[in-house]
Design a protein around this motif. Sequence first.
Motif, PDB file in Angstrom:
ATOM      1  N   VAL A  34       0.318  -1.220   0.044  1.00  0.00           N
ATOM      2  CA  VAL A  34      -0.186   0.069   0.197  1.00  0.00           C
ATOM      3  C   VAL A  34       0.691   1.137   0.127  1.00  0.00           C
ATOM      4  CG1 VAL A  34      -1.803  -1.073   1.233  1.00  0.00           C
ATOM      5  CG2 VAL A  34      -0.056  -0.334   2.749  1.00  0.00           C
ATOM      6  N   ASP A  35       2.273   1.158  -0.281  1.00  0.00           N
ATOM      7  CA  ASP A  35       3.261   1.882  -0.135  1.00  0.00           C
ATOM      8  C   ASP A  35       2.801   3.157  -1.576  1.00  0.00           C
ATOM      9  OD1 ASP A  35       5.050   4.021  -0.925  1.00  0.00           O
ATOM     10  OD2 ASP A  35       6.444   2.281  -0.402  1.00  0.00           O
ATOM     11  N   ARG A  36       2.018   4.235  -0.876  1.00  0.00           N
ATOM     12  CA  ARG A  36       1.825   5.415  -2.331  1.00  0.00           C
ATOM     13  C   ARG A  36       3.000   6.462  -2.974  1.00  0.00           C
ATOM     14  NH1 ARG A  36      -3.336   7.547   0.142  1.00  0.00           N
ATOM     15  NH2 ARG A  36      -3.082   9.393  -1.314  1.00  0.00           N
ATOM     16  N   GLY A  37       4.311   5.849  -2.142  1.00  0.00           N
ATOM     17  CA  GLY A  37       5.333   6.840  -2.696  1.00  0.00           C
ATOM     18  C   GLY A  37       5.692   8.071  -1.698  1.00  0.00           C
ATOM     19  N   SER A  43       4.778  15.338   1.783  1.00  0.00           N
ATOM     20  CA  SER A  43       3.332  15.957   2.061  1.00  0.00           C
ATOM     21  C   SER A  43       3.046  15.980   3.776  1.00  0.00           C
ATOM     22  CB  SER A  43       3.031  16.132   1.127  1.00  0.00           C
ATOM     23  OG  SER A  43       1.477  17.487   0.745  1.00  0.00           O
ATOM     24  N   ASN A  44       2.213  14.390   3.942  1.00  0.00           N
ATOM     25  CA  ASN A  44       1.740  14.562   5.161  1.00  0.00           C
ATOM     26  C   ASN A  44       2.664  14.809   6.599  1.00  0.00           C
ATOM     27  OD1 ASN A  44      -0.841  13.934   3.616  1.00  0.00           O
ATOM     28  ND2 ASN A  44      -0.321  11.415   3.804  1.00  0.00           N
ATOM     29  N   ALA A  45       3.676  14.014   5.752  1.00  0.00           N
ATOM     30  CA  ALA A  45       4.537  14.841   7.112  1.00  0.00           C
ATOM     31  C   ALA A  45       5.092  15.810   7.142  1.00  0.00           C
ATOM     32  CB  ALA A  45       6.453  13.704   7.063  1.00  0.00           C
ATOM     33  N   VAL A 121      -2.600   3.482   6.820  1.00  0.00           N
ATOM     34  CA  VAL A 121      -0.718   3.376   6.066  1.00  0.00           C
ATOM     35  C   VAL A 121      -1.701   3.558   4.670  1.00  0.00           C
ATOM     36  CG1 VAL A 121       1.580   2.307   5.474  1.00  0.00           C
ATOM     37  CG2 VAL A 121       0.397   2.329   7.150  1.00  0.00           C
ATOM     38  N   TRP A 122      -2.650   3.153   4.555  1.00  0.00           N
ATOM     39  CA  TRP A 122      -3.133   3.341   2.740  1.00  0.00           C
ATOM     40  C   TRP A 122      -3.873   5.003   2.598  1.00  0.00           C
ATOM     41  CZ3 TRP A 122      -7.887   3.761   0.545  1.00  0.00           C
ATOM     42  CH2 TRP A 122      -8.386   3.837  -0.422  1.00  0.00           C
ATOM     43  N   LEU A 123      -4.299   5.307   3.694  1.00  0.00           N
ATOM     44  CA  LEU A 123      -5.216   6.709   3.317  1.00  0.00           C
ATOM     45  C   LEU A 123      -4.370   7.712   4.183  1.00  0.00           C
ATOM     46  CD1 LEU A 123      -8.032   5.572   5.071  1.00  0.00           C
ATOM     47  CD2 LEU A 123      -7.838   6.142   3.137  1.00  0.00           C
ATOM     48  N   TYR A 124      -2.924   7.366   4.968  1.00  0.00           N
ATOM     49  CA  TYR A 124      -2.438   8.625   5.180  1.00  0.00           C
ATOM     50  C   TYR A 124      -0.705   8.443   5.446  1.00  0.00           C
ATOM     51  CZ  TYR A 124      -1.095  13.129   7.106  1.00  0.00           C
ATOM     52  OH  TYR A 124      -0.799  14.212   7.881  1.00  0.00           O
ATOM     53  N   PRO A 125      -0.278   8.233   4.568  1.00  0.00           N
ATOM     54  CA  PRO A 125       0.876   7.872   4.423  1.00  0.00           C
ATOM     55  C   PRO A 125       2.246   8.653   4.709  1.00  0.00           C
ATOM     56  CG  PRO A 125       0.707   7.849   1.591  1.00  0.00           C
ATOM     57  CD  PRO A 125      -0.998   7.939   2.717  1.00  0.00           C
ATOM     58  N   GLU A 126       3.016   8.258   5.823  1.00  0.00           N
ATOM     59  CA  GLU A 126       3.887   9.339   6.215  1.00  0.00           C
ATOM     60  C   GLU A 126       5.550   9.135   6.197  1.00  0.00           C
ATOM     61  OE1 GLU A 126       2.727  11.063  10.399  1.00  0.00           O
ATOM     62  OE2 GLU A 126       4.530  10.999  10.486  1.00  0.00           O
ATOM     63  N   VAL A 213       5.687  13.407  17.405  1.00  0.00           N
ATOM     64  CA  VAL A 213       4.290  12.652  18.482  1.00  0.00           C
ATOM     65  C   VAL A 213       3.073  12.240  18.472  1.00  0.00           C
ATOM     66  CG1 VAL A 213       2.882  14.283  20.438  1.00  0.00           C
ATOM     67  CG2 VAL A 213       5.681  14.539  19.752  1.00  0.00           C
ATOM     68  N   LEU A 214       2.608  13.030  17.335  1.00  0.00           N
ATOM     69  CA  LEU A 214       1.256  12.669  16.889  1.00  0.00           C
ATOM     70  C   LEU A 214       1.469  10.973  16.630  1.00  0.00           C
ATOM     71  CD1 LEU A 214       0.047  15.880  14.781  1.00  0.00           C
ATOM     72  CD2 LEU A 214      -0.594  15.462  17.121  1.00  0.00           C
ATOM     73  N   ASP A 215       2.227  10.538  15.511  1.00  0.00           N
ATOM     74  CA  ASP A 215       2.659   9.680  15.230  1.00  0.00           C
ATOM     75  C   ASP A 215       1.975   7.978  16.971  1.00  0.00           C
ATOM     76  OD1 ASP A 215       3.025  10.312  12.519  1.00  0.00           O
ATOM     77  OD2 ASP A 215       5.213   9.868  12.834  1.00  0.00           O
TER      78      ASP A 215
END
Length: 244
Positions: A34-37, A43-45, A121-126, A213-215
């Motif tokens: 499910v790695d989206r690259g 961007s999410n990070a 992980v699929w919805l929000y890769p970070e 911290v949010l993770d």
Amino acid sequence: MSALPLQHKRSKWYLEVLLLVAGYFVFGLVRAAVDRGDPAATSNALQVQRLEQILHIAIELPLNQAMLAHPAAIHLTGYFYRLSVLAVPVVLVWLYLTRRPHYSRLRTVLIVMMLLDLLLVWLYPEAPPRFALPGVVDYMATYDILGGAASRVPRPGVNLLAAMPSMHVAWTTWCACAVWSALRQRAPRAAWLAWLFPFLVAVVVLVTGHHYVLDILAGVALVAISIGLTRWATHRSEVRESTQ
């Protein structure tokens, strides 16, 4: 006649181990698939970094930098990070052998956790801080702790951009929940001490640049939600059986 029940129990034991080991490997393969690259993960990070700055909880960089002058502490935290996940099979075996009523429910919680993690992980890769936060040192790779350098190289079957949620924190929080629920009546002091484990892991994943911290908060929330869903499903099943 007495050999049959014993053989049946052994078969169930082997089947349980087989299913759990197979499930773990499938979990790893799906997580990698499910790695989206990099673009989406970076961007999410950056979004997480901005939110933490607003909330005044962006402590990853100063904690990581504080380790620079302490090689011994770097190696200690690195080994602790890698080996902490071994607590999960240890706790599972302990529950199975000594706390069977707790085992089934907590095993289900663990499975629900892993399924929800795949969705997140699929919805929000970070991308983790060691990849996306300037100044953070990847100590595991720099000091090659337990093969840390090789594990940072992108390769099939591995998702390096799945920091949200922190599964290290989720797994060790699950361990603490398991020990606490099994021992809180017989040994309450020992049960409360179990919560030190996920706390230490949370500190370690911060100083080593693995998570924000949010993770960590998301990892704890993942456990709480999984427990709630398991209780809800169990309650519904019991109600359905009582009405039949």
